[in-house]
Design an enzyme around this catalytic site. Structure first.
Site, PDB file in Angstrom:
ATOM      1  N   HIS A 184       0.780  -1.240   0.000  1.00 59.10           N
ATOM      2  CA  HIS A 184       0.000   0.000   0.000  1.00 59.10           C
ATOM      3  C   HIS A 184       0.811   1.289   0.000  1.00 59.10           C
ATOM      4  O   HIS A 184       0.274   2.362  -0.270  1.00 59.10           O
ATOM      5  CB  HIS A 184      -0.936   0.006   1.209  1.00 59.10           C
ATOM      6  CG  HIS A 184      -2.282   0.592   0.924  1.00 59.10           C
ATOM      7  ND1 HIS A 184      -2.475   1.669   0.089  1.00 59.10           N
ATOM      8  CD2 HIS A 184      -3.511   0.240   1.363  1.00 59.10           C
ATOM      9  CE1 HIS A 184      -3.756   1.964   0.031  1.00 59.10           C
ATOM     10  NE2 HIS A 184      -4.405   1.110   0.784  1.00 59.10           N
ATOM     11  N   TYR A 224     -13.946   4.811  10.409  1.00 57.35           N
ATOM     12  CA  TYR A 224     -13.128   5.356   9.320  1.00 57.35           C
ATOM     13  C   TYR A 224     -13.672   4.847   7.993  1.00 57.35           C
ATOM     14  O   TYR A 224     -13.881   3.649   7.826  1.00 57.35           O
ATOM     15  CB  TYR A 224     -11.685   4.883   9.511  1.00 57.35           C
ATOM     16  CG  TYR A 224     -10.712   5.304   8.433  1.00 57.35           C
ATOM     17  CD1 TYR A 224      -9.835   6.354   8.657  1.00 57.35           C
ATOM     18  CD2 TYR A 224     -10.650   4.641   7.204  1.00 57.35           C
ATOM     19  CE1 TYR A 224      -8.921   6.738   7.680  1.00 57.35           C
ATOM     20  CE2 TYR A 224      -9.746   5.019   6.223  1.00 57.35           C
ATOM     21  CZ  TYR A 224      -8.885   6.068   6.467  1.00 57.35           C
ATOM     22  OH  TYR A 224      -7.987   6.447   5.503  1.00 57.35           O
ATOM     23  N   SER A 259     -12.605   5.405   3.922  1.00 58.54           N
ATOM     24  CA  SER A 259     -11.656   6.071   3.034  1.00 58.54           C
ATOM     25  C   SER A 259     -12.369   6.606   1.798  1.00 58.54           C
ATOM     26  O   SER A 259     -13.308   6.015   1.297  1.00 58.54           O
ATOM     27  CB  SER A 259     -10.542   5.105   2.631  1.00 58.54           C
ATOM     28  OG  SER A 259     -11.087   3.891   2.165  1.00 58.54           O
ATOM     29  N   THR A 285      -6.045   9.654  -0.329  1.00 62.19           N
ATOM     30  CA  THR A 285      -7.349   9.487   0.325  1.00 62.19           C
ATOM     31  C   THR A 285      -7.552  10.526   1.411  1.00 62.19           C
ATOM     32  O   THR A 285      -6.593  11.075   1.953  1.00 62.19           O
ATOM     33  CB  THR A 285      -7.506   8.088   0.961  1.00 62.19           C
ATOM     34  OG1 THR A 285      -6.502   7.912   1.958  1.00 62.19           O
ATOM     35  CG2 THR A 285      -7.421   6.995  -0.081  1.00 62.19           C
TER      36      THR A 285
END
Length: 687
Positions: A401, A515, A517, A528
């Site tokens: 990532h 959360y 994104s 993001t």
């Protein structure tokens, strides 16, 4: 009118042509080497993208949502967007804290926010704005963003790397492992060639495709200089997205280093890395002239690898990529000094990593476990992506990532699926080339001393112990989806998020930090921003449905859902425009630390720690090519929720560690969705 405006923006006396395409056409190239032949150069819009504003929340470990009509209405005319105003960030932060705190806690946090806004925060904000003005070539968070990922010492597997699995090939006989592996490899290399030749269609979000996604518009916009092209697209309600991450898709690896890892790319390498049963193989997929090796040769080489009867190695090297990054960095140095530098270079520089698994997939839960982590022997978790293909042809992308996000990976994913299914390089009846694969395919061997063997054994032990604690479960809610919810004038995403809030309240009696994104790829170097779905509206609505449904009429419950939807839409649009609070607060904290300033009290507040301890970590993406996606929780007592609202059903894939129950949570999600659909249909809600 659009044509006139574009031509007015075009400097007189300059001649701009289609560039790469015209050059290639004049050299007699083979169009079969490419996925598409865009007349608009791939990076045509990149120079004129508005700059991205934002930092990141430390829990941004999974793919971002794709842009949709809920997340991006027409923004104001393009300009260099400012960093969010500090007062707006504080207001948004307090709004997100409201449902999580009692009155006393909230008053304390409110006071700390006021002190920050009028004191050290004001000074840090001023410095951040000044620094941003000096760095107009990029976003102000570019350095801190990469630092967040690359300085993290946790293993990348589970903590950062997500997966997306492909739908099966519609033609069942093409799901044979060798056939699908060959076709997907060829399509992936076609994508690489198309991207590097500037022939890949630019990534554009079309709000009015009838005007902007047309040959007429493309023929016109290609002549507008790159420095102005974004404005031309804007005039027809089209929004080009940032493509700066794409070059890291190929020939790239995250290298472990003490304290801070490095991203490595070698775009000159022409070979593919293949893993099978823990063994490493490489062979060229591009020839010396940069042309794709024939599909029949690739098929022959893969068949040769699949026929290797060697037993799995006693010490599978891949386990090291699942280690703590500092431990892995130390062991890698031992590998290098032990005579493995050239071999590691072949792993790191490979076009990508193809993982051939020797077993079929049993069900969606088995699929998720296998594609998210597997048994640790047949993945190189540091590679920009692993293309995994099981014995039955089930395929997925598992990606690291730090280098990029879901928008770039999803574009690659979609193009590979489309090309490999609609224009496959081979058929199930195709014969492999008559070639000596024993010469073309090199099996890599690593020299392992006792220290390295001990390190691999320790990594395996930790890996196995961690994976035993992870549970995954999945539901498909078949009662309805996007079509029904849009008829009710509701945001489908808001309803899914509301179901998660209700489920957590039902299961644990809490409203917790959540959360979601959101892609900010509409801006230069955007990645993001965070949507905070837990609000005073979702809390009120959840309590009504979970604790006292009989006290409210269906009409009252409908109104509550509608208020949640309206507010969620507002948050989503703000986030898509880089106007959340998480990234701004992160940037201010990072700047203060870099300048040796003591950590401001705002960041020492237990409420700040709590809102960044995201028990519900959620991400959605939608594509006809995607079967299912997933990622692990970002905190030990959390849930990792990958979901998609389809036209007529809702899918949800949930992971949890021991201490949380994914199966029970999904039962509560299903109950919440049933209750909301009952209310929306005017039915009484069951307690």
């Amino acid at each position: 009118m659009v044509a006139g405006l574009l031509l007015r923006a075009w400097p007189r006396g300059l001649a701009f042509g289609p560039g790469a395409l015209s050059r290639l056409l004049s050299t007699g190239f083979d169009p079969g080497q490419y996925l598409q032949l865009s007349i608009v150069p791939t990076m045509h819009y990149q120079d004129s993208l508005p700059r991205y504003l934002g930092a990141t929340n430390s829990s941004a470990h999974h793919p971002c949502i794709t842009l949709n009509d809920d997340s991006l209405s027409r923004p104001p005319p393009p300009h260099l967007l400012p960093i969010p105003k500090l007062e707006d960030t504080i207001r948004r932060y307090l709004s997100a804290q409201k449902p999580l705190l009692d009155d006393g806690q909230f008053r304390k946090t409110e006071q700390l926010c006021k002190s920050f806004e009028n004191g050290i925060g004001k000074e840090l904000h001023k410095q951040l704005v000044a620094q941003d003005k000096q760095n107009k070539h990029t976003s102000y968070i570019s350095g801190p963003w990469f630092d967040m990922y690359l300085t993290a010492r946790d293993p990348v597997v589970l903590n950062f790397n997500p997966f997306m699995s492909f739908n099966p090939d519609p033609k069942s006989e093409y799901n044979d492992q060798l056939t699908r592996a060959t076709n997907m490899t060829v399509s992936a290399v076609r994508f690489l060639k198309t991207l590097r030749a500037d022939l890949l269609e630019p990534e554009v979000f079309h709000l009015n495709p009838a005007k902007s996604d047309t040959d007429t518009f493309k023929r016109l916009i290609r002549f507008v200089p790159s420095s102005l092209s974004w404005y031309g697209a804007y005039l027809v309600n089209a929004y080009p997205l940032d493509m700066s991450q794409y070059f890291r898709l190929f020939n790239s690896t995250r290298l472990p280093k003490p304290s801070r890892d490095e991203l490595f790319t070698d775009d000159k390498a022409r070979h593919l890395l293949v893993l099978r049963k823990g063994h490493f193989y490489v062979f060229d997929v591009l020839d010396q002239n940069g042309n794709i090796v024939s599909a029949s040769e690739i098929q022959a080489h893969l068949k040769y690898i699949l026929s290797d009867s060697s037993l799995a190695p006693e010490f599978p090297l891949s386990y090291l990529t699942s280690e703590n990054r500092d431990i892995w960095a130390e062991l890698r140095q031992k590998l290098v000094s032990g005579g493995n530098e050239e071999t590691l270079r072949k792993v790191d520089s490979a076009v990508f990593c193809l993982c051939l698994d020797d077993f079929p997939i049993k069900d969606l839960v088995h699929l998720s476990h296998n594609m998210l982590h597997g048994d640790g022997t047949n993945r190189w978790f540091d590679k920009s992506f692993n293309l995994i293909i099981a014995k039955d042809g089930t395929a997925a992308i598992h990606f690291e990532h730090a280098w990029g996000d879901g928008v770039a990976v999803l574009r690659f994913f979609n193009e590979v699926f489309k090309d490999s299914t609609q224009a496959p390089a081979i058929t199930p009846r195709s014969q492999p080339a008559n070639t000596d694969s024993s010469v073309a395919v090199q099996k890599l061997n690593f020299k392992l001393n006792d220290a390295l063997k001990t390190g691999i054994s320790a990594a395996k032990e930790k890996f196995d112990a961690t994976m035993k604690t992870l549970t995954i479960d999945y539901i498909q809610f078949q009662r309805g989806g996007k079509e029904f919810l849009k008829k009710q004038k509701l945001s489908p995403d808001s309803v899914a998020q509301l179901a998660f809030q209700m489920a957590l309240l039902q299961q644990y009696g809490q409203t917790v930090a959540t959360y979601e994104s959101c892609s900010t790829a509409a801006f230069k170097h955007g990645r993001t921003e965070t949507i905070r779905p837990a609000s005073i509206f979702t809390k009120r609505c959840s309590e009504a449905f979970v604790r006292e449904p009989s006290k409210h009429s269906a009409g009252e419950l409908q109104q509550m859902i509608a208020k949640c939807s309206t507010y969620h839409n507002q948050l989503t649009k703000e986030a898509a425009m880089g106007q959340g609070f998480d990234r701004h607060l992160f940037a201010l904290r990072y700047l203060g630390a870099a300048r040796g300033i003591d950590l401001p009290e705002l960041y020492l507040d237990p409420a700040y720690r709590q809102i960044n301890h995201n028990i519900l970590s959620t991400s959605t993406l939608s594509s006809p090519a995607v079967n299912i996606g997933g990622f692990a929780p970002v905190v030990p007592d959390g849930f990792g929720i990958a979901y998609a609202v389809h036209d007529n059903w809702i899918g949800c894939n949930v992971s949890a560690y021991q201490g949380r129950n994914a199966h029970e949570f999904l039962q509560c999600v299903e109950k919440a969705l049933e209750g909301m659909f009952d209310a929306l249909e005017g039915k009484a809600i069951k307690s």
